[in-house]
Design an enzyme around this catalytic site. Structure first.
Site, PDB file in Angstrom:
ATOM      1  N   ASP A  63     -21.458 -11.913 -32.290  1.00 14.12           N
ATOM      2  CA  ASP A  63     -20.753 -11.859 -31.107  1.00 14.12           C
ATOM      3  C   ASP A  63     -19.879 -10.665 -30.793  1.00 14.12           C
ATOM      4  O   ASP A  63     -20.089  -9.930 -31.832  1.00 14.12           O
ATOM      5  CB  ASP A  63     -19.547 -13.227 -31.131  1.00 14.12           C
ATOM      6  CG  ASP A  63     -18.562 -12.925 -32.395  1.00 14.12           C
ATOM      7  OD1 ASP A  63     -18.655 -12.173 -33.251  1.00 14.12           O
ATOM      8  OD2 ASP A  63     -17.467 -13.845 -32.541  1.00 14.12           O
ATOM      9  N   TYR A  65     -17.803  -7.237 -30.210  1.00 11.73           N
ATOM     10  CA  TYR A  65     -16.642  -6.831 -31.105  1.00 11.73           C
ATOM     11  C   TYR A  65     -15.058  -7.456 -30.823  1.00 11.73           C
ATOM     12  O   TYR A  65     -14.926  -7.390 -29.528  1.00 11.73           O
ATOM     13  CB  TYR A  65     -16.359  -5.160 -30.989  1.00 11.73           C
ATOM     14  CG  TYR A  65     -17.702  -4.408 -31.857  1.00 11.73           C
ATOM     15  CD1 TYR A  65     -18.043  -4.749 -32.936  1.00 11.73           C
ATOM     16  CD2 TYR A  65     -18.221  -3.698 -30.759  1.00 11.73           C
ATOM     17  CE1 TYR A  65     -19.115  -3.892 -33.492  1.00 11.73           C
ATOM     18  CE2 TYR A  65     -19.642  -3.028 -31.455  1.00 11.73           C
ATOM     19  CZ  TYR A  65     -19.775  -3.116 -32.742  1.00 11.73           C
ATOM     20  OH  TYR A  65     -21.009  -2.644 -33.106  1.00 11.73           O
ATOM     21  N   PHE A  76     -23.496  -4.988 -30.638  1.00  9.75           N
ATOM     22  CA  PHE A  76     -23.663  -3.747 -31.764  1.00  9.75           C
ATOM     23  C   PHE A  76     -23.185  -2.424 -31.002  1.00  9.75           C
ATOM     24  O   PHE A  76     -22.701  -1.513 -31.723  1.00  9.75           O
ATOM     25  CB  PHE A  76     -24.650  -3.543 -32.300  1.00  9.75           C
ATOM     26  CG  PHE A  76     -24.861  -4.697 -33.350  1.00  9.75           C
ATOM     27  CD1 PHE A  76     -24.215  -4.853 -34.385  1.00  9.75           C
ATOM     28  CD2 PHE A  76     -26.282  -5.618 -33.109  1.00  9.75           C
ATOM     29  CE1 PHE A  76     -24.474  -6.169 -35.102  1.00  9.75           C
ATOM     30  CE2 PHE A  76     -26.458  -6.622 -33.931  1.00  9.75           C
ATOM     31  CZ  PHE A  76     -25.714  -6.963 -35.067  1.00  9.75           C
ATOM     32  N   HIS A 183     -26.475  -9.399 -41.797  1.00  3.27           N
ATOM     33  CA  HIS A 183     -25.477  -8.584 -40.815  1.00  3.27           C
ATOM     34  C   HIS A 183     -25.280  -7.198 -41.251  1.00  3.27           C
ATOM     35  O   HIS A 183     -24.959  -7.157 -42.460  1.00  3.27           O
ATOM     36  CB  HIS A 183     -24.432  -9.446 -40.553  1.00  3.27           C
ATOM     37  CG  HIS A 183     -23.876  -8.951 -39.122  1.00  3.27           C
ATOM     38  ND1 HIS A 183     -23.025  -8.045 -39.141  1.00  3.27           N
ATOM     39  CD2 HIS A 183     -24.050  -9.357 -37.936  1.00  3.27           C
ATOM     40  CE1 HIS A 183     -22.539  -8.042 -37.720  1.00  3.27           C
ATOM     41  NE2 HIS A 183     -23.116  -8.764 -37.159  1.00  3.27           N
TER      42      HIS A 183
END
Length: 223
Positions: A63, A65, A76, A183
């Site tokens: 999801d 930041y 990202f 991740h």
């Protein structure tokens, strides 16, 4: 969503999500008392920047930041001026340096999208300060429909984290290039993200198919 915003989605607006699921999600966002990230005009930016026929690589995250000022609609990625880098992005750049010897000069990965890299989170909004705070809103339906829509043509998929693995469970690894890792967050990057060499592997796959490699670093390309 205004007609203008819907039109910016291009072919993506034909997905059933926008008539079946989006109205309920939108109503829930409207009564959310916390600040929502990214800002409303940027929620669908990943889809606006890369039309279905132009997608060559899909990078799936979790999801946005949750730190105000970081999320800007691309998984990202963050605005160019953001320093220090978000920690997940910092780890992505560390892996890139080990893999291909360089990394971008700033946090904005928009130039990846311009080359056909779909930077999509499995959940497109987050309350400020609460990672996964909108995990139950129903955003995963959109991600599933996007992946299904893309399924007729081979593409490269970078599936970073358990959420991405789950949503992309039906992506055919024999038909596509699929790279599934942990991740890149500080909590999990050492469990398989570091050392996965995703950037060189994607480019090798693209070039083997006669396609242009992705310029991951934003360095000038050789003539």
């Amino acid at each position: 969503m205004t007609d203008d915003q819907l039109n910016r989605l291009g072919r993506w607006k034909e997905l059933p999500f926008f008539s079946n699921s989006w109205p309920l999600i939108r109503s829930r966002l409207r009564v959310e008392k916390r600040d929502i990230l990214p800002p409303a005009p940027l929620i669908f930016r990943a889809l606006e920047m890369v039309q279905p026929q132009s997608v060559r690589v899909v990078i799936l995250g979790q999801d946005p930041y949750p730190t105000p000022g970081h999320a800007h609609g691309l998984a990202f990625s963050a605005a160019e001026h953001v320093k220090p880098l978000p920690r997940s992005l910092s780890n992505i750049f560390k892996e890139m340096e080990q893999d291909i010897g360089a990394c971008p000069p700033h946090a904005d990965l928009g130039f990846w999208a311009e080359q056909g890299v779909l930077l999509l989170n499995t959940v497109l909004t987050v309350p400020a300060g609460e990672a996964k705070g909108h995990d139950k809103l129903g955003w995963q339906r959109l991600t599933a429909e996007v992946l299904d829509h893309l399924g007729q043509t081979p593409r490269a998929y970078l599936l970073w984290g358990a959420n991405a693995h789950k949503v992309a469970a039906d992506v055919d690894p024999d038909f596509n290039l699929t790279i599934k890792t942990a991740h890149p967050s500080p909590l999990s990057a050492r469990r398989g993200f570091f050392g996965s060499r995703p950037f060189s592997r994607v480019n090798a796959w693209l070039q083997a198919r006669g396609e242009r490699a992705i310029n991951w670093t934003n360095a000038p390309e050789a003539p």
